[in-house]
Design an enzyme around this catalytic site. Structure first.
Site, PDB file in Angstrom:
ATOM      1  N   HIS A 107       0.835  -1.227   0.000  1.00 21.27           N
ATOM      2  CA  HIS A 107       0.000   0.000   0.000  1.00 21.27           C
ATOM      3  C   HIS A 107       0.860   1.264   0.000  1.00 21.27           C
ATOM      4  CE1 HIS A 107      -3.282  -2.741   1.266  1.00 21.27           C
ATOM      5  NE2 HIS A 107      -2.315  -3.292   1.987  1.00 21.27           N
ATOM      6  N   SER A 128      13.980  21.654 -17.085  1.00 21.21           N
ATOM      7  CA  SER A 128      12.742  22.393 -17.300  1.00 21.21           C
ATOM      8  C   SER A 128      13.067  23.676 -18.058  1.00 21.21           C
ATOM      9  CB  SER A 128      12.131  22.722 -15.935  1.00 21.21           C
ATOM     10  OG  SER A 128      11.371  23.905 -16.005  1.00 21.21           O
ATOM     11  N   LYS A 131      15.372  22.154 -11.922  1.00 21.19           N
ATOM     12  CA  LYS A 131      14.721  20.865 -12.145  1.00 21.19           C
ATOM     13  C   LYS A 131      15.586  19.833 -12.867  1.00 21.19           C
ATOM     14  CE  LYS A 131      10.505  20.194 -11.145  1.00 21.19           C
ATOM     15  NZ  LYS A 131       9.783  19.374 -11.793  1.00 21.19           N
ATOM     16  N   GLU A 136       8.909   8.457 -17.527  1.00 26.75           N
ATOM     17  CA  GLU A 136       7.519   8.847 -17.805  1.00 26.75           C
ATOM     18  C   GLU A 136       7.121   8.423 -19.221  1.00 26.75           C
ATOM     19  OE1 GLU A 136       7.510  13.017 -16.765  1.00 26.75           O
ATOM     20  OE2 GLU A 136       8.226  12.521 -14.751  1.00 26.75           O
TER      21      GLU A 136
END
Ligand code: ARG
Length: 462
Positions: free
Chosen positions: A160, A281, A287, A294
């Site tokens: 979980h 970024s 960043k 992804e």
């Protein structure tokens, strides 16, 4: 229009196919990828026709020579593919007429494009399947290598997404190995259907020529000819098998990607990736984002879509061949390309991944991860039932939580508030190394188990 530019069916037709339809109907942009298989299967088909005395050997040799020439032309980018001739099969046949003249017309005896296309496609898929298995082997080896270096890297295992029990990072990585091993097996299992040779069932009914399907099977690397001509030209289960194996493999890749995205987040901070597999970024100078991961996760959506597309194409088709089936190749090729890319990216990511050992260790001790070990200790040393031991351990966790202490920071006195009269050796159950080493049941996370497993995997794979 002169004879040279005609399609094979022109005699029957009063009009040429409209250009608008040609754009939809032609598959040459996609199926030219099958040119090698198409030429190989045509060569074997022709030599079978010669051997069976269906055409004379001189003609057969002439055709074969012409086909080899075409292969070279395509290889050297000298071949002009034409939409007008629809697909790779008719483009090659048309060119054969150009090279050897009317004898080219003997090549298509005892076959149809219906059996031809699946013969080519199955041959292509056999190679593609082997390629994916090979890529998965490379991936598995890289993961094993990473595991070897991290047997004693401790981290929390999650259920979980809550800290559950301490484990070894290597054990975690080897879970991925099992996933990808199953994928390999799935692709391997698909080969049984792929190894049945469709060539010779012709349009759908078989043929009156005395062909030899065992010969073409053997020469083209198939195991045996397919049994039913109608099923053969309608069947695309082999494409579904590939797409579903691809979808499941992508699913695994996506789960790994998602996991690593969570782990690299600032909140978790469990792993680091080198700049090689991160991107910046356009506005936030600080960043470093895990874009490749992804993309892997995203590509999986496309892979599921491919399986769904193929299922949908097939669901309404009676037997036997329909043109709907033509789109099978575009779907499968895309799916293959995406999976191949994804595996390569995942290999690159794993090669550029380092565990944040300090943070992993810290988190392994957080969340009372040895509470189960304490319960097990009470069962094993105090003859308690697991349920009673569970309750005692839950009480201790409540106490530690209230005191804002980790379990391994409790004193013997505090533990003995439970009135179980425990000796000092109980305290070692709160040590995560100890916890891991006690998990020595087959398949468990103990260091010894992991080392044995790594050995086993290494032996299997080489
Ligand atoms: N390009 C076609 C396909 O991929 C080949 C088979 C054509 N057969 C036919 N009966 N029109 O499906």
């Amino acid at each position: 229009m002169n004879k040279k530019n005609k399609t094979v069916w022109q005699t029957r037709f009063n009009n040429e196919t409209s250009l608008i339809f040609q754009n939809l109907g032609s598959s040459i942009d996609v199926d030219k990828r099958l040119y090698k298989q198409d030429i190989e299967s045509s060569i074997v088909h022709t030599s079978m026709l010669g051997k069976q005395k269906i055409i004379d050997k001189k003609k057969a040799n002439k055709i074969i020579k012409g086909l080899k020439k075409i292969k070279n032309e395509i290889k050297n980018n000298k071949f002009v593919f034409q939409k007008k001739y629809e697909d790779i099969h008719l483009n090659i046949e048309k060119r054969l007429f150009g090279i050897i003249g009317d004898d080219a017309g003997y090549m298509h005896i005892a076959r149809s494009r219906n059996d031809q296309v699946i013969t080519d496609f199955k041959m292509w898929l056999l190679d593609a399947t082997k390629e994916i298995i090979n890529d998965l082997n490379i991936l598995i080896k890289i993961i094993i290598k990473k595991s070897e270096k991290n047997v004693k890297t401790l981290m929390p295992g999650f259920t979980h997404l809550k800290n559950a029990q301490p484990i070894s990072f290597a054990h975690y990585l080897l879970a991925y190995v099992e996933m990808f091993k199953r994928d390999k097996k799935r692709f391997l299992n698909n080969m049984e259907n792929l190894l049945e040779n469709p060539l010779g069932v012709a349009a759908l009914a078989g043929t009156s020529y005395k062909i030899n399907r065992s010969y073409t099977s053997k020469k083209l690397g198939f195991k045996k000819p397919t049994n039913n001509s109608i099923d053969t030209v309608s069947d695309r289960d082999f494409a579904l098998d590939f797409l579903s194996s691809t979808a499941i493999c992508s699913l695994h890749i996506s789960r790994v990607a998602e996991e690593l995205i969570i782990w690299i987040s600032d909140a978790f901070n469990l792993i680091k990736l080198s700049d090689k597999v991160l991107t910046g970024s356009s506005i936030m100078p600080q960043k470093k984002n895990p874009d490749p991961l992804e993309l892997l996760r995203g590509k999986t959506g496309i892979s599921f879509g491919s399986l769904n597309s193929m299922l949908t194409v097939l669901k309404g088709l009676p037997l036997s061949y329909f043109k709907d089936l033509q789109d099978d190749k575009e779907i499968v090729f895309n799916s293959f390309d995406n999976l191949k890319k994804s595996i390569v990216i995942l290999i690159e990511v794993i090669n550029n991944l380092q565990p944040n050992k300090k943070r992993m260790l810290e988190l392994a001790n957080e969340g009372f991860t040895t509470a189960t070990d304490f319960a097990d200790y009470l069962v094993q040393n105090k003859k308690m039932s697991f349920r009673n031991a569970y309750k005692a351990s839950a009480k201790l966790v409540n106490y530690a939580e209230k005191k804002n202490k980790k379990l391994n920071k409790l004193s013997l006195n505090e533990v003995n508030n439970l009135k179980l009269n425990l000796s000092k050796d109980v305290l070692k159950v709160f040590d995560i190394y100890n916890s891991i080493n006690l998990k020595s049941s087959y398949g468990g996370t103990s260091f010894k188990n992991i080392k044995k497993m790594i050995k086993k995997y290494k032996k299997e794979i080489k």
